[in-house]
Each structure stands twice: as structure tokens, then as C-alpha cells.
Design a protein around this motif. Structure first.
Motif, PDB file in Angstrom:
ATOM      1  N   VAL A  94      70.270  -4.096  71.012  1.00  0.00           N
ATOM      2  CA  VAL A  94      69.685  -2.993  71.778  1.00  0.00           C
ATOM      3  C   VAL A  94      70.057  -1.647  71.164  1.00  0.00           C
ATOM      4  O   VAL A  94      69.240  -0.718  71.135  1.00  0.00           O
ATOM      5  CB  VAL A  94      70.115  -3.076  73.256  1.00  0.00           C
ATOM      6  CG1 VAL A  94      69.694  -1.816  74.015  1.00  0.00           C
ATOM      7  CG2 VAL A  94      69.514  -4.306  73.923  1.00  0.00           C
ATOM      8  N   ASP A  95      71.278  -1.525  70.654  1.00  0.00           N
ATOM      9  CA  ASP A  95      71.673  -0.288  69.976  1.00  0.00           C
ATOM     10  C   ASP A  95      70.725   0.020  68.815  1.00  0.00           C
ATOM     11  O   ASP A  95      70.327   1.168  68.608  1.00  0.00           O
ATOM     12  CB  ASP A  95      73.108  -0.400  69.443  1.00  0.00           C
ATOM     13  CG  ASP A  95      74.150  -0.234  70.537  1.00  0.00           C
ATOM     14  OD1 ASP A  95      73.789   0.229  71.634  1.00  0.00           O
ATOM     15  OD2 ASP A  95      75.323  -0.582  70.287  1.00  0.00           O
ATOM     16  N   GLY A  96      70.380  -1.013  68.052  1.00  0.00           N
ATOM     17  CA  GLY A  96      69.457  -0.822  66.936  1.00  0.00           C
ATOM     18  C   GLY A  96      68.077  -0.390  67.410  1.00  0.00           C
ATOM     19  O   GLY A  96      67.450   0.504  66.819  1.00  0.00           O
ATOM     20  N   MET A  97      67.583  -1.010  68.477  1.00  0.00           N
ATOM     21  CA  MET A  97      66.290  -0.602  69.039  1.00  0.00           C
ATOM     22  C   MET A  97      66.312   0.850  69.485  1.00  0.00           C
ATOM     23  O   MET A  97      65.367   1.613  69.240  1.00  0.00           O
ATOM     24  CB  MET A  97      65.952  -1.481  70.251  1.00  0.00           C
ATOM     25  CG  MET A  97      65.675  -2.920  69.969  1.00  0.00           C
ATOM     26  SD  MET A  97      65.297  -3.749  71.540  1.00  0.00           S
ATOM     27  CE  MET A  97      65.840  -5.397  71.149  1.00  0.00           C
ATOM     28  N   ASN A  98      67.392   1.230  70.164  1.00  0.00           N
ATOM     29  CA  ASN A  98      67.482   2.586  70.698  1.00  0.00           C
ATOM     30  C   ASN A  98      67.393   3.646  69.613  1.00  0.00           C
ATOM     31  O   ASN A  98      66.858   4.729  69.831  1.00  0.00           O
ATOM     32  CB  ASN A  98      68.782   2.754  71.481  1.00  0.00           C
ATOM     33  CG  ASN A  98      68.594   2.531  72.970  1.00  0.00           C
ATOM     34  OD1 ASN A  98      67.541   2.851  73.520  1.00  0.00           O
ATOM     35  ND2 ASN A  98      69.592   1.981  73.615  1.00  0.00           N
ATOM     36  N   GLU A  99      67.967   3.336  68.449  1.00  0.00           N
ATOM     37  CA  GLU A  99      67.892   4.285  67.331  1.00  0.00           C
ATOM     38  C   GLU A  99      66.446   4.616  67.002  1.00  0.00           C
ATOM     39  O   GLU A  99      66.087   5.775  66.794  1.00  0.00           O
ATOM     40  CB  GLU A  99      68.568   3.699  66.087  1.00  0.00           C
ATOM     41  CG  GLU A  99      70.077   3.664  66.134  1.00  0.00           C
ATOM     42  CD  GLU A  99      70.632   3.115  64.835  1.00  0.00           C
ATOM     43  OE1 GLU A  99      70.027   3.358  63.762  1.00  0.00           O
ATOM     44  OE2 GLU A  99      71.669   2.422  64.879  1.00  0.00           O
ATOM     45  N   VAL A 100      65.613   3.576  66.940  1.00  0.00           N
ATOM     46  CA  VAL A 100      64.212   3.748  66.541  1.00  0.00           C
ATOM     47  C   VAL A 100      63.377   4.310  67.686  1.00  0.00           C
ATOM     48  O   VAL A 100      62.649   5.292  67.522  1.00  0.00           O
ATOM     49  CB  VAL A 100      63.625   2.408  66.051  1.00  0.00           C
ATOM     50  CG1 VAL A 100      62.143   2.554  65.731  1.00  0.00           C
ATOM     51  CG2 VAL A 100      64.381   1.912  64.823  1.00  0.00           C
ATOM     52  N   PHE A 101      63.480   3.696  68.854  1.00  0.00           N
ATOM     53  CA  PHE A 101      62.652   4.130  69.982  1.00  0.00           C
ATOM     54  C   PHE A 101      63.012   5.537  70.441  1.00  0.00           C
ATOM     55  O   PHE A 101      62.141   6.319  70.820  1.00  0.00           O
ATOM     56  CB  PHE A 101      62.779   3.146  71.145  1.00  0.00           C
ATOM     57  CG  PHE A 101      62.104   1.830  70.915  1.00  0.00           C
ATOM     58  CD1 PHE A 101      60.811   1.776  70.404  1.00  0.00           C
ATOM     59  CD2 PHE A 101      62.739   0.638  71.207  1.00  0.00           C
ATOM     60  CE1 PHE A 101      60.173   0.557  70.193  1.00  0.00           C
ATOM     61  CE2 PHE A 101      62.112  -0.580  71.015  1.00  0.00           C
ATOM     62  CZ  PHE A 101      60.823  -0.621  70.498  1.00  0.00           C
ATOM     63  N   GLY A 102      64.315   5.856  70.418  1.00  0.00           N
ATOM     64  CA  GLY A 102      64.743   7.181  70.856  1.00  0.00           C
ATOM     65  C   GLY A 102      64.136   8.288  70.019  1.00  0.00           C
ATOM     66  O   GLY A 102      63.739   9.337  70.545  1.00  0.00           O
ATOM     67  N   GLU A 103      64.057   8.065  68.711  1.00  0.00           N
ATOM     68  CA  GLU A 103      63.479   9.071  67.817  1.00  0.00           C
ATOM     69  C   GLU A 103      62.005   9.310  68.102  1.00  0.00           C
ATOM     70  O   GLU A 103      61.482  10.398  67.839  1.00  0.00           O
ATOM     71  CB  GLU A 103      63.643   8.629  66.354  1.00  0.00           C
ATOM     72  CG  GLU A 103      65.071   8.690  65.846  1.00  0.00           C
ATOM     73  CD  GLU A 103      65.166   8.229  64.402  1.00  0.00           C
ATOM     74  OE1 GLU A 103      64.105   7.864  63.834  1.00  0.00           O
ATOM     75  OE2 GLU A 103      66.289   8.225  63.859  1.00  0.00           O
ATOM     76  N   LYS A 104      61.321   8.309  68.638  1.00  0.00           N
ATOM     77  CA  LYS A 104      59.876   8.408  68.900  1.00  0.00           C
ATOM     78  C   LYS A 104      59.567   8.714  70.365  1.00  0.00           C
ATOM     79  O   LYS A 104      58.410   8.663  70.779  1.00  0.00           O
ATOM     80  CB  LYS A 104      59.185   7.106  68.500  1.00  0.00           C
ATOM     81  CG  LYS A 104      59.373   6.733  67.033  1.00  0.00           C
ATOM     82  CD  LYS A 104      58.784   7.784  66.102  1.00  0.00           C
ATOM     83  CE  LYS A 104      58.934   7.359  64.645  1.00  0.00           C
ATOM     84  NZ  LYS A 104      58.401   8.386  63.719  1.00  0.00           N
ATOM     85  N   GLY A 105      60.598   9.007  71.156  1.00  0.00           N
ATOM     86  CA  GLY A 105      60.377   9.394  72.538  1.00  0.00           C
ATOM     87  C   GLY A 105      60.131   8.255  73.503  1.00  0.00           C
ATOM     88  O   GLY A 105      59.617   8.467  74.599  1.00  0.00           O
TER      89      GLY A 105
END
Length: 331
Positions: A78-89
Motif C-alpha cells: 500500500v505504501d508503494g501504491m500511495n506514492e503513485v496515486f498521491g502524486e496524481k491526486g
């Protein structure tokens, strides 16, 4: 609370112009854009995400289905997902099946009803019912951890479970261990329950090593199940000199049993696992294991899902991630 109508009135422009500025769509003159942005800055206006989702047909929410929320594997992915999704809003909505495969289908339906833009599933199985549910999904689904056999359209991010297990077995055998017990899980989990066990069996056969009647036991991923599996192995054969656990947690259970029986690790029995969990580093002796890049799996799954949502061509259907053998003191 300010509305688009209020912003349009204060800026002296139409509501359509304000909407175009907010959504970065359509032509707007720089003069009009500046008027709108100045008013937004002065008023501190924040657009309603719900209203925006109605216009764009997107909620900016991704559903994530986990087998267990509390595990090191899940949190790192989930930490890895958050890196990507967070950058894209994007935001993440988490659900947990608690290792109940029936709930995987239930949660797929639940998240679609919550109108998420897409779903990432950390699957524990890929049986026909689950695959059919993914095919019917109204939103794109990316699977992490299990290959969707027989379906060339469902994207998956997988680890080299067979290769990792084969590497551990060769390491054990190279270090002189010959009577190796195995603790696995049910075969409904193809990655952990089938591929890792098959690598164990193939390695024993390759080196002409006997597999004792009680040497292969099944757990349920928990430490307690690893303890009980180890007990069954050693009650059936006291001369086992190594235990290969399909997960670190079950390996830790084997540690507990061996200590209770006053057997030294690795002098009497070696123990290895898979996962490179935090606990495997801090137990004494530290456990030899295989490290998977769970954060990378999360990032890769998120990137694939975003590519699908953005209509990108040539999205990979299967992404195989590598592993690293971590040699420590338990063998």
C-alpha cells in the motif's frame, strides 16, 4: 460556502469559464483565467470533489482489497501504491478479506457500488468464480500477487515464487542439508500454496533426496500454524535437519517450536522463509529469507491501473518482479 456561481460573479465571467479553469479544459483567454484564479485565491475557494466527480465521471478514489491489513506485506504494498496515486491526486479506499476468498468477490462488488475509478486486488486465489467476477467488473481491476492463469486480459503483478523457492532450496542443499521439511499453505493459493511447494519437491527430486512421510505440512500463514506444522514434522521424524517455510511468519512459528524442544538454530535445525519481514531480521538468530520488493509491486500495480484509466496503449498484462536472497544466521 462559495459556489462556482459566486466565483463567476466576483470574477465577472460565466460559470462555464470558471468550470473550464477548474478542470483545465476548453479554451479560456489568459485574461479570464487570471481573473478566475485571483478570485479563487482571494476567497480560498475549494471545489466540491463530489460535484467534480459528477462532471468528470471520476471519483479519484481507488479501491484496494487486501487479504489482511495488519501484515508487513500489505502495508509495504500500500505504501508503494500511495506514492503513485498521491502524486496524481487519487485517494485509496482499503478493504480486508481476512484471508476469506469468498469475500474477495463480495468486496469487488462492494467497491464498484462505491463508484471507485478502479480496483487493485491483492489476491489469495484466482479461481474461476473470482476471474469471472473480475471480467464482469464495471471498472478496471489489477491483480497483485497471483497470476491470472488462462486469461490474457486481466493485468497482474507477480513475484517469481517458483524461482525464489528454488533458490532457497539450492542454498540449503549447498550448505549440506539433506533432510528438509516444508511448511506451506493450501493449494487454492497458487503463488504460495502451489509454486513454492513445487519448487521444494523439484529440488529434492533433482538431488535424489527422500521426502519423509510427514515432512510436508500445511499452515494458514499464521505463526501458530507454523508452530503446529513444525510439531507435526518433528513428531513424525526427529532427524529433519532443516525447515523451509513458505512464509516468514510460519517460519517464526517453527522457531518457537524448535526452541520449546531445546533444538538449536542452526546447529541442530536450519530454518528459512520467504518475505523478509521486519520480524525475520530481529529474531535471534536472524532468519535467512527471500526479499520481495512489495513497495515496487504496489507502485507497478498503481501505474498499470492509471495507464488503463488514461487509455494508454500497450499496457502490460503480466509484470514479473525479481527477488533477492537474504542470507542470515538461521542456516
Amino acid at each position: 460556502m462559495r459556489t462556482i456561481k459566486d466565483i463567476a460573479k466576483l470574477a465577472g465571467v460565466s460559470r462555464t469559464t470558471v468550470s473550464r479553469v477548474l478542470n483545465n479544459s476548453g479554451y479560456i483567454s489568459e485574461k479570464s483565467r487570471k481573473k478566475v484564479m485571483d478570485v479563487i485565491e482571494e476567497t480560498g475557494y475549494v471545489p466540491s470533489q463530489h460535484a467534480k466527480s459528477l462532471r468528470t465521471k471520476q471519483t479519484k478514489i481507488i479501491g484496494v482489497i487486501l487479504p489482511k491489513i495488519s501484515t508487513d506485506t500489505s502495508s509495504r504494498t500500500v505504501d508503494g501504491m500511495n506514492e503513485v496515486f498521491g502524486e496524481k491526486g487519487y485517494q485509496i479506499l482499503l478493504t480486508s478479506t481476512n484471508l476469506d476468498k469468498e469475500k474477495e468477490i463480495e468486496h469487488l462488488r462492494l467497491l464498484q457500488n462505491r463508484q471507485v475509478d478502479g480496483i487493485i486486488l491483492l489476491a489469495t486465489n484466482t479461481d474461476e468464480d473470482l476471474v469471472e467476477e473480475i471480467r464482469k467488473s464495471k471498472v478496471p481491476v489489477v491483480v497483485i500477487g497471483q497470476e491470472v492463469a488462462g486469461d490474457s486480459e486481466i493485468p497482474s503483478v507477480i513475484f517469481d515464487d517458483y524461482g525464489a523457492s528454488a533458490s532457497l532450496m539450492e542454498t540449503l542443499i549447498d550448505n549440506g542439508y539433506r533432510k528438509i521439511g516444508y511448511i506451506g499453505v493450501e493449494s487454492s493459493d497458487r503463488a504460495v500454496g502451489v509454486l513454492r511447494k513445487q519448487a521444494y519437491i523439484d529440488a529434492m527430486e533433482k538431488h535424489n533426496l527422500e521426502i519423509g512421510e510427514t515432512w510436508i505440512q500445511t499452515g494458514d500463514f499464521s505463526i501458530d500454524s507454523g508452530y503446529e506444522a513444525a510439531r507435526r514434522i518433528f513428531e513424525g521424524s526427529r532427524n529433519v535437519d532443516a525447515v523451509f517455510a513458505a512464509t516468514d511468519r510460519m517460519g517464526i512459528g517453527a522457531f518457537k517450536y524448535l526452541r520449546k524442544e531445546r533444538l538449536s538454530i542452526p546447529e541442530d535445525v536450519a530454518v528459512v522463509g520467504i518475505g523478509s519481514s521486519e520480524t525475520s531480521r530481529f529474531i535471534d538468530p536472524a532468519m535467512t529469507t527471500v526479499e520481495y520488493e512489495f513497495e515496487e509491486a504496489g507502485r507497478t500495480g498503481a501505474e498499470i491501473l492509471l495507464d488503463i484509466l488514461n487509455g494508454e496503449a500497450n499496457v502490460p498484462v503480466k509484470k514479473l518482479l525479481d527477488f533477492k536472497l537474504v542470507s542470515r544466521d538461521s542456516l
